[in-house]
Design an enzyme around this catalytic site. Sequence first.
Site, short mmCIF file in Angstrom:
data_model
loop_
_atom_site.label_atom_id
_atom_site.label_comp_id
_atom_site.label_asym_id
_atom_site.label_seq_id
_atom_site.Cartn_x
_atom_site.Cartn_y
_atom_site.Cartn_z
N GLU A 1 0.82 -1.20 0.00
CA GLU A 1 0.00 0.00 0.00
C GLU A 1 0.86 1.27 0.00
O GLU A 1 1.96 1.30 0.55
CB GLU A 1 -0.95 -0.04 1.20
CG GLU A 1 -1.93 -1.20 1.05
CD GLU A 1 -2.97 -1.32 2.15
OE1 GLU A 1 -4.08 -1.78 1.83
OE2 GLU A 1 -2.70 -0.98 3.31
N CYS B 1 3.43 8.45 1.54
CA CYS B 1 3.98 7.43 2.44
C CYS B 1 4.18 6.17 1.62
O CYS B 1 3.21 5.56 1.16
CB CYS B 1 2.98 7.22 3.58
SG CYS B 1 3.50 5.98 4.76
N CYS C 1 6.59 -7.12 6.81
CA CYS C 1 7.73 -6.66 7.61
C CYS C 1 8.23 -7.81 8.47
O CYS C 1 7.43 -8.62 8.94
CB CYS C 1 7.33 -5.48 8.49
SG CYS C 1 8.72 -4.66 9.29
N CYS D 1 6.64 -5.41 15.32
CA CYS D 1 6.38 -4.55 16.47
C CYS D 1 4.97 -4.88 16.97
O CYS D 1 4.06 -5.11 16.16
CB CYS D 1 6.50 -3.08 16.09
SG CYS D 1 8.17 -2.66 15.51
N CYS E 1 1.71 -2.98 15.50
CA CYS E 1 1.66 -2.61 14.08
C CYS E 1 1.02 -3.72 13.27
O CYS E 1 1.43 -4.89 13.36
CB CYS E 1 3.07 -2.33 13.56
SG CYS E 1 3.09 -1.92 11.81
N CYS F 1 -1.24 5.42 10.09
CA CYS F 1 0.01 4.77 10.52
C CYS F 1 -0.29 3.41 11.14
O CYS F 1 -1.14 3.30 12.02
CB CYS F 1 0.72 5.58 11.60
SG CYS F 1 1.08 7.26 11.15
N1 SAH Z 1 9.41 0.19 9.82
C1 SAH Z 1 9.66 1.60 9.79
C2 SAH Z 1 8.70 2.32 8.89
C3 SAH Z 1 7.25 2.34 9.36
S1 SAH Z 1 6.87 3.93 9.88
C4 SAH Z 1 9.62 2.15 11.20
O1 SAH Z 1 9.27 1.38 12.10
O2 SAH Z 1 9.99 3.27 11.44
C5 SAH Z 1 5.30 3.79 10.55
C6 SAH Z 1 5.21 4.38 11.92
O3 SAH Z 1 3.91 4.11 12.47
C7 SAH Z 1 6.20 3.74 12.87
O4 SAH Z 1 6.68 4.68 13.78
C8 SAH Z 1 5.34 2.72 13.54
O5 SAH Z 1 5.89 2.28 14.75
C9 SAH Z 1 4.05 3.46 13.72
N2 SAH Z 1 2.90 2.57 13.94
C10 SAH Z 1 2.84 1.27 13.67
N3 SAH Z 1 1.64 0.77 14.00
C11 SAH Z 1 0.93 1.79 14.49
C12 SAH Z 1 -0.41 1.92 14.97
N4 SAH Z 1 -1.23 0.87 15.00
N5 SAH Z 1 -0.81 3.13 15.39
C13 SAH Z 1 0.00 4.18 15.32
N6 SAH Z 1 1.28 4.13 14.87
C14 SAH Z 1 1.73 2.94 14.46
#
Ligand code: SAH
Length: 366
Positions: free
Chosen positions: A94, A107, A114, A118, A121, A339
Amino acid sequence: MEAGRTNLFGYSRAQLENFVGELDGRPYRARQIMKWAYHQGVVDFAAMTDLSKSFRAALAERSGFWAPEVVTRLESRDGTIKWLVRVENGNCVETVLIPDRGRYTLCVSSQVGCMLDCSFCSTGKQGFNGNLSAADIVGQVWLADRELAASGQSVTNVVLMGMGEPLLNFDAVVTATRLMMDDLAFGISKRRVTVSTAGVVPGIYELAKVSDVSLAISLHAPNDELRDELVPINRKYPIAELLDACRHYLGGLGERRSLTVEYTLLKGVNDQMVHASELAQLLKGVKCKINLIPFNPFPASGYERPDARAVRAFQTHLMNSGYATMLRTTRGDDINAACGQLVGEVSDRTRRQERYLARVRAQEVA
Ligand code: SAH
């Protein structure tokens, strides 16, 4: 993609000059090709009328510009657009375009799924199925730019904050970000192209050697005990090492550049005043701005978004401690484009997706 032919979206200017030089003996012709493809949006060699017919034929025989195929396009009521695109390895990722008062932030995804998982996420729950090519990454920008060109606009900011961990797809990401910043391609300022990492420390040192793109880190916790739980790669590269790497990276940039620290607020987990204080303490001496992201929910995540008051209090505490602290407003959540909500279509090779879907089903039954 066409078998045996090179996708030129994957070539930086230097690589394209090389390619053209070998074909035609005149590497400077690469400039003309780039202007057609990126400034005019013309990718059919036949239409590049300032190149000789024989050269155009030779190019077409060996190469082309192929952007990922758009599978679906969704538009949010707030104007955010999300595309599902098929990339070279056959899976879908996406891409999200966020219009905001004259700015157009794109974005982009860097991987199919991935590997890092985390805890909060949804991309991680899809498992993993490989890297995008540089052409797949550049193609996402080109597609969005084409959409905007219709109204005389263009992509003004790119964040590598879509699906995947950019620093685990290092070479493709470096090539793609070069094109984003190249005047003959997208010409976006290096301050407005941001690589975001969950904390791949060796990747940050490598990046410092070859790029001056802007850097963001996904911190999400002020101490290792909590971060180990939320961002598992922290067990390998703990916070102190991560911040050392960031200081090193910043040292190589100009005076006026800073690090972006992302912090997703999870209700009752990392959103308390003690966390804000600890975070303010931790970041002392790191030139940074902080982006707070209230958690965006997805099925069976096990987390909740803090209420607006808690978010505000957290932000105020950091601002009072001297940090520029932005609240990242939720965009495109009605189309699951916010995000941490990007999922694509990943044929998983890790079985993580299967386990996640089983959890979702169990919750639906309960
Ligand atoms: N893998 C990279 C790029 C992803 S950036 C990184 O981790 O930096 C996307 C951002 O959104 C990251 O900071 C991630 O931790 C955050 N994120 C992931 N899941 C989320 C959620 N459910 N709600 C809000 N932020 C989230």
